[in-house]
Motif scaffolding. Structure first.
Motif, short mmCIF file in Angstrom:
data_model
loop_
_atom_site.label_atom_id
_atom_site.label_comp_id
_atom_site.label_asym_id
_atom_site.label_seq_id
_atom_site.Cartn_x
_atom_site.Cartn_y
_atom_site.Cartn_z
N LEU A 53 0.81 -1.22 0.00
CA LEU A 53 0.00 0.00 0.00
C LEU A 53 0.85 1.27 0.00
O LEU A 53 0.41 2.31 -0.48
N CYS A 54 2.04 1.18 0.54
CA CYS A 54 2.90 2.35 0.66
C CYS A 54 4.34 1.95 0.38
O CYS A 54 5.13 1.73 1.30
N PRO A 55 4.70 1.83 -0.91
CA PRO A 55 6.03 1.34 -1.26
C PRO A 55 7.18 2.19 -0.73
O PRO A 55 8.30 1.71 -0.60
N GLN A 56 6.91 3.47 -0.41
CA GLN A 56 7.97 4.32 0.12
C GLN A 56 8.18 4.14 1.62
O GLN A 56 9.08 4.74 2.21
N ALA A 57 7.40 3.28 2.24
CA ALA A 57 7.53 3.04 3.68
C ALA A 57 8.90 2.47 4.01
O ALA A 57 9.45 1.66 3.26
N GLN A 58 9.45 2.91 5.12
CA GLN A 58 10.72 2.40 5.62
C GLN A 58 10.44 1.68 6.93
O GLN A 58 9.67 2.17 7.76
#
Length: 123
Positions: A53-58
């Motif tokens: 859902l949020c590929p930029q999540a770290q």
């Protein structure tokens, strides 16, 4: 001390996108999975959902000195499968011995980003 920060809870997958909308207005969005291991209650699948859902999540893993070395290494291995960005060390001030924690951290290539001590949060 009270921190004036937004807090939100998502119990279902469908609620997760709302959290990331909130995250667009802040520098850091922390997602807590209190006391949950990857093999409990589908946590692994939920984290992969977040990645989708949020590929930029770290992802950062919080470690405590209260755990044995073997448990810390197991957590590093398991959570390392979800591409951890860094490690966070917590409760450093509450332990008389941090040797097992430091050994686990230094034996893994994941960098250390934050450490916490005490209850006071600087502002």
């Amino acid at each position: 001390m009270h921190m004036d920060v937004p807090v939100a809870i998502a119990y279902e997958r469908s609620e997760v996108p709302k959290l990331f909308e909130l995250g667009e207005r802040v520098d850091t969005l922390l997602v807590d999975t209190p006391g949950k291991g990857l093999n409990e209650t589908g946590l692994r699948e939920k984290l992969f959902d977040v990645m989708t859902l949020c590929p930029q999540a770290q992802f950062h893993l919080l470690l405590s000195p209260h755990y044995r070395r073997d448990v810390l290494l197991e957590d590093l291995e398991e959570y390392g499968r979800i591409s951890l960005k860094s490690l966070i060390l917590a409760k450093i001030d509450e332990s008389r011995c941090v040797g097992s924690l430091m050994d686990a951290v230094l034996s893994h290539p994941i960098p250390l980003s934050w450490m916490t001590t005490g209850q006071d949060i600087l502002h």
